[in-house]
Design an enzyme around this catalytic site. Sequence first.
Site, PDB file in Angstrom:
ATOM      1  CE  LYS A   1      -4.639   1.867  -0.514  1.00  0.00           C
ATOM      2  NZ  LYS A   1      -3.901   0.746  -0.069  1.00  0.00           N
TER       3      LYS A   1
ATOM      4  CB  SER B   1      -4.363   1.664   4.149  1.00  0.00           C
ATOM      5  OG  SER B   1      -3.607   1.167   2.872  1.00  0.00           O
TER       6      SER B   1
ATOM      7  CB  SER C   1      -0.907  -0.088   1.077  1.00  0.00           C
ATOM      8  OG  SER C   1      -2.026  -0.994   0.968  1.00  0.00           O
TER       9      SER C   1
END
Length: 368
Positions: free
Chosen positions: A47, A104, A44
Amino acid sequence: MLTNEKASTEGGINVDAKSALLMEPVTGKIIYEKNIDEKFAPASVTKIMTMLLTMEAIDSGKISLQDKVTCSENAKKMGGSTMLLDTGEIRTVEELLKGVAIASGNDASVALAEYLAGTEEAFVEMMNKRAQELGMKNTTFKNCNGLPAEGHLSTARDIAIMSTELLKHPAVLKYTGTYMETISEGRRTPIELVNHNKLVRFFEGCDGLKTGYTQEAKYCISATATRNGVRMLAVIMGAPTYKVRNRDASMLMNYGFSKFEGKKLFTKDQDVDTVYLNKQTDKFIVAKAKDDLIAIVPKGTDKEIEQKIILNEPKKEYKAGEIIGKCEVYLGEDKIGEVELYSDRDIKVGGFLENFKFNMKNMFRKGI
């Protein structure tokens, strides 16, 4: 650009993660490195690029924080970390940004991607194009959220590059630095967001940026904190546990804070230099600092700080408050900061273009 400096073992640094990097993001100086060009799944931490493209769209005026976004079925069906969006649910760009930065949310990432580019696939093309523009040579994005995908890879150096770029949009730190948030408007059941980055709560000065975990990637983070005007950025990839990840990132940032300090060189609206506009020196403007300037320097340095005034293309007329150039600050050959300069007065200059060259000599001044 990131400068390359060999890994420091000074201070007993022993990082357990597969890859790690510590840098001072204003100058791009790498203070510690371990396998920073080895490719790993970023999970993640991906991101960060999704947030960067969103913040660039906001700051350029293409979209606004209050724009309404309708969540698609495609966004809803994302697995892993989510902010529990429903198909057809309408949320603002700001709420989705919070969902990405704090919780997230894979669903929030896809919703933003579809809003910005029409489809996630088109957004991924934007991500890869931006990565190339930034010089992220070893990164390939396959999706906008970091869910496992073959060939979805990055490196600690590349993550540091995009993290540094995201830090140029400081408004995002309001979200990445939030530990808990509740979104309740228009919902029977409020969305409770809790930051996956526990350093935001437990590490002094930490205000971002993004954690990541998948079975393949293990535990990753791009962590940043600021103390006494100094910001540090630590990237950890492939840590075996979240405790090791957080310990390694904390250790690196503490090491950075022990080695660097901030020196305030200019205060907002301070006179920086007098700019003479003709040979008679009877026409001039005082160049003033638009903002405070804190330069990041190694503690105990004995090098002299130098300033370089760079003026914009000459004009025949200036208005008070108009940006006329910038002042760059150097420690040796390393640029350690810059501040925009503005004119203190309205002024018209006859023959300005012709005489302007006079002022372009000796613009490098020693000592601040």
